[in-house]
Design a protein around this motif. Structure first.
Motif, short mmCIF file in Angstrom:
data_model
loop_
_atom_site.label_atom_id
_atom_site.label_comp_id
_atom_site.label_asym_id
_atom_site.label_seq_id
_atom_site.Cartn_x
_atom_site.Cartn_y
_atom_site.Cartn_z
N SER A 44 -19.29 7.95 4.96
CA SER A 44 -19.43 8.46 3.59
C SER A 44 -18.91 7.47 2.55
O SER A 44 -18.88 7.79 1.36
N GLY A 45 -18.50 6.27 2.98
CA GLY A 45 -18.06 5.24 2.04
C GLY A 45 -16.62 5.36 1.61
O GLY A 45 -16.25 4.87 0.55
N GLU A 46 -15.78 6.00 2.40
CA GLU A 46 -14.38 6.19 2.06
C GLU A 46 -13.46 5.40 3.00
O GLU A 46 -13.82 5.14 4.15
N ALA A 47 -12.30 5.04 2.48
CA ALA A 47 -11.27 4.37 3.29
C ALA A 47 -9.93 5.01 2.96
O ALA A 47 -9.62 5.23 1.79
N SER A 48 -9.14 5.31 3.98
CA SER A 48 -7.82 5.89 3.79
C SER A 48 -6.79 5.08 4.56
O SER A 48 -7.08 4.56 5.64
N PHE A 49 -5.59 5.00 4.00
CA PHE A 49 -4.51 4.22 4.60
C PHE A 49 -3.19 4.87 4.24
O PHE A 49 -3.00 5.29 3.10
N SER A 50 -2.28 4.97 5.18
CA SER A 50 -0.94 5.53 4.93
C SER A 50 0.11 4.48 5.22
O SER A 50 -0.02 3.68 6.14
N LEU A 51 1.17 4.49 4.41
CA LEU A 51 2.25 3.52 4.53
C LEU A 51 3.58 4.25 4.44
O LEU A 51 3.79 5.04 3.52
N SER A 52 4.46 4.00 5.39
CA SER A 52 5.79 4.61 5.33
C SER A 52 6.83 3.51 5.39
O SER A 52 6.56 2.38 5.80
N GLY A 53 8.04 3.84 4.98
CA GLY A 53 9.16 2.91 5.06
C GLY A 53 9.15 1.83 4.01
O GLY A 53 9.81 0.82 4.15
N SER A 54 8.42 2.02 2.93
CA SER A 54 8.38 1.03 1.86
C SER A 54 9.71 1.01 1.12
O SER A 54 10.36 2.03 0.94
N THR A 55 10.14 -0.17 0.69
CA THR A 55 11.39 -0.29 -0.06
C THR A 55 11.19 0.19 -1.49
O THR A 55 10.08 0.23 -2.00
N VAL A 56 12.28 0.54 -2.13
CA VAL A 56 12.25 1.03 -3.50
C VAL A 56 11.90 -0.13 -4.44
O VAL A 56 12.32 -1.26 -4.23
#
Length: 76
Positions: A44-56
């Motif tokens: 359907s032309g979509e992309a999803s990505f999740s990110l955890s543990g990113s610094t402030v």
């Protein structure tokens, strides 16, 4: 491009309404020059990505589209 935060996880979602010809290829998610992830577009032309543990701190998240036979490459 739509970032959302839930607890300590950031969810990023890209989509483009292109009518009948949906884009294919991949999206690269970047924080400056650092590649966070590369995601193949769905049917359907979509992309999803999740990110955890990113610094402030402040981030400059960019998305790069590789392009395909119907659509040119782009950065946003």
């Amino acid at each position: 491009f739509e970032p959302r935060r839930r607890d300590s996880v950031w969810d990023f979602r890209c989509e483009r309404d292109c009518g009948a010809a949906k884009p294919s290829g991949s999206i690269t998610f970047r924080d400056g020059l650092i590649v966070l992830g590369i995601v193949t577009l769905s049917a359907s032309g979509e992309a999803s990505f999740s990110l955890s543990g990113s610094t402030v701190g402040t981030r400059s998240i960019m998305v790069e589209y590789t392009g395909d036979a119907n659509y040119g490459a782009g950065i946003g």
